[in-house]
Design a protein around this motif. Structure first.
Motif, short mmCIF file in Angstrom:
data_model
loop_
_atom_site.label_atom_id
_atom_site.label_comp_id
_atom_site.label_asym_id
_atom_site.label_seq_id
_atom_site.Cartn_x
_atom_site.Cartn_y
_atom_site.Cartn_z
N THR A 121 0.80 -1.22 0.00
CA THR A 121 0.00 0.00 0.00
C THR A 121 0.84 1.28 0.00
O THR A 121 0.40 2.30 -0.52
N ALA A 145 -7.56 5.05 -0.51
CA ALA A 145 -9.03 5.06 -0.51
C ALA A 145 -9.56 6.40 -1.02
O ALA A 145 -10.55 6.44 -1.76
N MET A 146 -8.90 7.50 -0.66
CA MET A 146 -9.33 8.81 -1.15
C MET A 146 -9.17 8.87 -2.67
O MET A 146 -10.05 9.35 -3.38
N PHE A 163 -3.20 12.10 5.99
CA PHE A 163 -3.79 10.76 5.92
C PHE A 163 -3.08 9.89 6.95
O PHE A 163 -1.85 9.83 6.96
N GLU A 169 -3.21 3.31 3.27
CA GLU A 169 -4.51 2.75 2.89
C GLU A 169 -5.57 3.84 2.81
O GLU A 169 -6.40 3.84 1.89
N LYS A 170 -5.54 4.79 3.75
CA LYS A 170 -6.53 5.88 3.76
C LYS A 170 -6.31 6.81 2.57
O LYS A 170 -7.27 7.29 1.96
N SER A 213 -2.73 6.79 7.14
CA SER A 213 -2.08 5.60 6.59
C SER A 213 -2.11 5.66 5.07
O SER A 213 -2.90 6.41 4.48
N GLY A 249 -12.74 7.48 0.43
CA GLY A 249 -12.23 7.97 1.70
C GLY A 249 -12.04 9.48 1.66
O GLY A 249 -12.14 10.10 0.60
N SER A 250 -11.75 10.04 2.81
CA SER A 250 -11.55 11.49 2.93
C SER A 250 -10.29 11.77 3.72
O SER A 250 -9.95 11.03 4.63
N PRO A 251 -9.63 12.88 3.41
CA PRO A 251 -8.44 13.27 4.17
C PRO A 251 -8.84 13.94 5.49
O PRO A 251 -10.01 14.27 5.69
#
Length: 95
Positions: free
Chosen positions: A4, A82-83, A74, A78-79, A76, A88-90
């Motif tokens: 990732t 995802a964004m 972020f 992964e986050k 991680s 996902g969102s920051p």
């Protein structure tokens, strides 16, 4: 197995890093940032950090987040990924 952190680097420097080129190729995209003077920093915990600088309808990507007007953090890789995937969102930490 997906790494990732490597994917986050690809997403930051290749996907978002292509925005300066997009603005040169697409006048409609350049018009969206015409007259804007803003620096958007992306910071991934234990991962990549870079700033997209928008100025006069053009953009530039630089490493690091020093001097950014808006900083998106972020927790991680992964986050961050995802964004990029729209899932996902920051965490805005400034601006």
């Amino acid at each position: 197995m997906k790494d990732t952190t490597v994917l986050a680097r690809c997403n930051l420097f290749a996907v978002l890093g292509a925005i300066p080129h997009l603005l040169k190729l697409d006048p409609d995209a350049a018009a969206l940032v015409a007259g804007k003077n803003i620096k958007v920093g992306f910071s991934v915990k234990n991962g990549p950090k870079a700033t997209l600088i928008f100025k006069n309808g053009e953009a530039e990507m630089v490493k690091g987040t020093a001097g950014c007007s808006i900083k998106l953090w972020f927790p991680s890789a992964e986050k961050f990924n995802a964004m990029i995937d729209g899932k996902g969102s920051p965490v805005p930490v400034s601006g």
